[in-house]
Write a protein that holds these residues in place. Structure first.
Motif, PDB file in Angstrom:
ATOM      1  N   ASP A 105      19.017   4.173  -3.112  1.00 34.94           N
ATOM      2  CA  ASP A 105      18.810   3.754  -4.379  1.00 34.94           C
ATOM      3  C   ASP A 105      18.975   2.409  -4.826  1.00 34.94           C
ATOM      4  N   SER A 106      19.978   1.752  -3.966  1.00 38.75           N
ATOM      5  CA  SER A 106      20.255   0.206  -4.271  1.00 38.75           C
ATOM      6  C   SER A 106      19.116  -0.607  -3.638  1.00 38.75           C
ATOM      7  N   VAL A 107      18.389  -0.044  -2.703  1.00 39.21           N
ATOM      8  CA  VAL A 107      17.451  -0.776  -2.073  1.00 39.21           C
ATOM      9  C   VAL A 107      15.890  -0.610  -3.037  1.00 39.21           C
ATOM     10  N   PHE A 108      15.755   0.594  -3.447  1.00 39.26           N
ATOM     11  CA  PHE A 108      14.688   0.864  -4.320  1.00 39.26           C
ATOM     12  C   PHE A 108      14.839   0.257  -5.459  1.00 39.26           C
ATOM     13  N   ALA A 109      16.007   0.042  -5.995  1.00 40.04           N
ATOM     14  CA  ALA A 109      16.201  -0.822  -7.334  1.00 40.04           C
ATOM     15  C   ALA A 109      15.478  -2.160  -7.380  1.00 40.04           C
ATOM     16  N   ALA A 110      15.206  -2.783  -6.264  1.00 38.19           N
ATOM     17  CA  ALA A 110      14.480  -4.013  -6.327  1.00 38.19           C
ATOM     18  C   ALA A 110      13.055  -3.732  -6.489  1.00 38.19           C
ATOM     19  N   TYR A 111      12.484  -2.578  -6.215  1.00 33.92           N
ATOM     20  CA  TYR A 111      11.258  -2.247  -6.575  1.00 33.92           C
ATOM     21  C   TYR A 111      10.934  -1.955  -7.996  1.00 33.92           C
ATOM     22  N   LYS A 112      12.058  -1.142  -8.526  1.00 33.32           N
ATOM     23  CA  LYS A 112      11.998  -0.782  -9.806  1.00 33.32           C
ATOM     24  C   LYS A 112      11.659  -1.929 -10.660  1.00 33.32           C
ATOM     25  N   ALA A 113      12.724  -3.003 -10.243  1.00 33.81           N
ATOM     26  CA  ALA A 113      12.365  -4.366 -11.001  1.00 33.81           C
ATOM     27  C   ALA A 113      11.186  -4.797 -10.935  1.00 33.81           C
ATOM     28  N   ARG A 114      10.269  -4.586 -10.150  1.00 32.19           N
ATOM     29  CA  ARG A 114       8.870  -5.209  -9.865  1.00 32.19           C
ATOM     30  C   ARG A 114       7.985  -4.026 -10.204  1.00 32.19           C
ATOM     31  N   GLY A 115       8.395  -3.169 -11.176  1.00 30.26           N
ATOM     32  CA  GLY A 115       7.070  -2.354 -11.667  1.00 30.26           C
ATOM     33  C   GLY A 115       6.944  -0.935 -11.123  1.00 30.26           C
ATOM     34  N   VAL A 116       7.884  -0.633 -10.016  1.00 31.17           N
ATOM     35  CA  VAL A 116       7.533   0.710  -9.414  1.00 31.17           C
ATOM     36  C   VAL A 116       8.471   1.624 -10.184  1.00 31.17           C
ATOM     37  N   LYS A 117       7.945   2.696 -10.915  1.00 37.99           N
ATOM     38  CA  LYS A 117       8.569   3.410 -12.146  1.00 37.99           C
ATOM     39  C   LYS A 117       9.507   4.647 -11.248  1.00 37.99           C
ATOM     40  N   ASP A 118       8.801   4.941  -9.907  1.00 35.32           N
ATOM     41  CA  ASP A 118       9.622   6.138  -9.230  1.00 35.32           C
ATOM     42  C   ASP A 118       9.023   6.165  -7.924  1.00 35.32           C
ATOM     43  N   ARG A 119       9.853   6.758  -6.802  1.00 27.38           N
ATOM     44  CA  ARG A 119       9.312   6.674  -5.364  1.00 27.38           C
ATOM     45  C   ARG A 119       7.917   7.316  -5.249  1.00 27.38           C
ATOM     46  N   GLY A 120       7.745   8.447  -6.263  1.00 28.10           N
ATOM     47  CA  GLY A 120       6.234   9.139  -6.173  1.00 28.10           C
ATOM     48  C   GLY A 120       5.022   7.986  -6.476  1.00 28.10           C
ATOM     49  N   GLN A 121       5.156   6.954  -6.956  1.00 28.66           N
ATOM     50  CA  GLN A 121       4.012   6.144  -7.046  1.00 28.66           C
ATOM     51  C   GLN A 121       3.751   5.576  -5.630  1.00 28.66           C
ATOM     52  N   MET A 122       4.787   5.436  -4.709  1.00 27.75           N
ATOM     53  CA  MET A 122       4.567   4.773  -3.398  1.00 27.75           C
ATOM     54  C   MET A 122       4.562   6.047  -2.366  1.00 27.75           C
ATOM     55  N   VAL A 123       4.442   7.110  -2.816  1.00 27.79           N
ATOM     56  CA  VAL A 123       4.275   8.447  -1.524  1.00 27.79           C
ATOM     57  C   VAL A 123       3.368   9.167  -2.374  1.00 27.79           C
ATOM     58  N   VAL A 124       2.056   9.188  -2.167  1.00 30.42           N
ATOM     59  CA  VAL A 124       1.106   9.967  -2.256  1.00 30.42           C
ATOM     60  C   VAL A 124       1.414  11.335  -1.782  1.00 30.42           C
ATOM     61  N   SER A 125       1.364  12.483  -2.565  1.00 33.56           N
ATOM     62  CA  SER A 125       1.732  13.646  -1.796  1.00 33.56           C
ATOM     63  C   SER A 125       0.320  14.219  -0.811  1.00 33.56           C
ATOM     64  N   ARG A 126       0.588  15.094   0.052  1.00 28.40           N
ATOM     65  CA  ARG A 126      -0.429  15.497   0.841  1.00 28.40           C
ATOM     66  C   ARG A 126      -1.560  16.465   0.085  1.00 28.40           C
ATOM     67  N   GLU A 127      -0.742  17.197  -0.957  1.00 31.25           N
ATOM     68  CA  GLU A 127      -1.968  17.863  -1.789  1.00 31.25           C
ATOM     69  C   GLU A 127      -2.873  17.050  -2.506  1.00 31.25           C
ATOM     70  N   TRP A 128      -2.232  15.878  -3.134  1.00 34.85           N
ATOM     71  CA  TRP A 128      -3.230  14.935  -3.873  1.00 34.85           C
ATOM     72  C   TRP A 128      -4.426  14.288  -2.912  1.00 34.85           C
ATOM     73  N   ARG A 129      -3.896  13.896  -2.104  1.00 33.38           N
ATOM     74  CA  ARG A 129      -4.784  13.310  -1.076  1.00 33.38           C
ATOM     75  C   ARG A 129      -5.941  14.171  -0.402  1.00 33.38           C
TER      76      ARG A 129
ATOM     77  N   SER B  71       0.717  -1.125   0.070  1.00 37.69           N
ATOM     78  CA  SER B  71      -0.026  -0.159  -0.086  1.00 37.69           C
ATOM     79  C   SER B  71       0.815   1.122  -0.047  1.00 37.69           C
ATOM     80  N   PRO B  72       0.667   2.230  -0.708  1.00 39.07           N
ATOM     81  CA  PRO B  72       1.094   3.358  -0.876  1.00 39.07           C
ATOM     82  C   PRO B  72       1.062   4.455   0.502  1.00 39.07           C
ATOM     83  N   PHE B  73       2.020   5.295   0.595  1.00 33.02           N
ATOM     84  CA  PHE B  73       1.876   5.992   1.715  1.00 33.02           C
ATOM     85  C   PHE B  73       0.722   7.121   1.530  1.00 33.02           C
ATOM     86  N   ARG B  74      -0.111   7.376   2.573  1.00 28.70           N
ATOM     87  CA  ARG B  74      -1.353   8.342   2.318  1.00 28.70           C
ATOM     88  C   ARG B  74      -2.571   7.170   1.831  1.00 28.70           C
ATOM     89  N   SER B  75      -2.480   5.980   1.666  1.00 27.61           N
ATOM     90  CA  SER B  75      -3.479   5.221   1.205  1.00 27.61           C
ATOM     91  C   SER B  75      -4.631   4.978   1.815  1.00 27.61           C
TER      92      SER B  75
END
Length: 291
Positions: A234-258, A75-79
């Motif tokens: 970045d090295s830890v995040f690389a494993a998530y990129k390999a599984r389809g997470v394009k950038d960190r913003g996909q997993m961190v919803v902004s306060r403004e958006w929520r 689940s993303p942050f602010r889900s």
């Protein structure tokens, strides 16, 4: 001195006198009176998280905390997953500022075992762990100290204080500890400490005023929940990129958006089953890595 000259000088003297008096009043130290603080205000001091650049926090997570090959979704942050988890100093409400990691059904021990644990959980009864050999392993994401361990009917929760970043606290919940994992022990990044149940959640708290001499966060201080994805290397995040997470913003919803796309809550409970009605706001499904 003529009357005309006096009339010119007197206003100047009056203005200078008022200016001096005002300067004295401004510079005089006034007593600070702090009104009584209610319990709700202790959890929500009047601090705005708008001042926090969530993507510019120190990146100190050097090892992923979970065996990612056995995780199905996050689940993303602010889900809208789980329950309202937002009571920090930001004043935000009705959103989950933690991440839920859901293991694959195989890692949960199969559909029947998974269903049985859910039924026990709904009744508030002690939930047994899955088969350890099948479950996803849990690791310490940092060098640090496990300074708190608590037990619930749904497994264990532990808090880790990073050695190099004492202003942060990492909490991993809904896990089952391995023998030898105890409160007070020193851990290394990547050290195996527990394993998952039906679901595991992870949250990180940041208190700007926290220092190495203090072991827990004082709720009267400023403290904020921050995303695991904001503070991993970045090295830890690389494993998530390999599984389809394009950038960190996909997993961190902004306060403004929520704020612009809110959920509805009653107390700490989401009013809607957002995992079904708004899955795009609730869960990110990881792409399995072949081989």
């Amino acid at each position: 001195m003529t009357r005309r000259r006096l009339m010119v000088i007197m206003p100047v003297v009056v203005v200078l006198g008022l200016g001096a008096a005002l300067l004295v009043d401004i510079t005089r130290k006034k007593p600070q009176v702090r009104p009584p603080i209610s319990s709700s205000e202790q959890l929500r001091p009047p601090i705005s998280s708008q001042a926090i650049d969530e993507m510019s926090l120190p990146r100190f997570i050097t090892a992923d905390f979970i065996e990612l090959d056995k995780v199905e979704n996050v689940s993303p942050f602010r889900s809208g997953g789980g329950h309202d988890y937002s009571a920090d100093s930001s004043g935000e409400t009705c959103r989950s500022k933690k991440h839920y990691f859901s293991p694959t059904m195989a890692a949960r021990g199969g559909a029947e075992a998974n269903k049985h644990r859910k039924e026990l959980d709904a009744r508030g009864e002690t939930v047994p762990p899955p088969d350890e050999s099948l479950a996803a392993k849990i690791f310490s994401p940092v060098d640090g100290i496990i300074f708190d361990v608590s037990k619930t009917h749904w497994g264990d929760a532990l808090k880790i204080k990073p050695a190099d970043q004492p202003a942060f606290v990492i909490e991993i919940s809904h896990v089952f500890l391995y023998p030898g994992t105890t409160e007070g022990m020193t851990v290394k990044a990547g050290q195996r400490i527990a394993y998952t149940g039906n679901s595991t959640d992870m949250s990180i708290t940041w208190s700007p005023g926290l220092d190495a001499a203090r072991k827990v966060i004082d709720p009267t201080d400023e403290w904020f929940y921050v995303s695991y994805f904001s503070v991993m290397t970045d090295s830890v995040f690389a494993a998530y990129k390999a599984r389809g997470v394009k950038d960190r913003g996909q997993m961190v919803v902004s306060r403004e958006w929520r704020d612009a796309h809110p959920f509805e809550c009653d107390g700490g409970t989401f009013l809607g089953n957002y995992e079904e009605t708004r899955p795009e706001d609730t869960v990110f499904t990881l792409t399995p890595v072949d081989g």
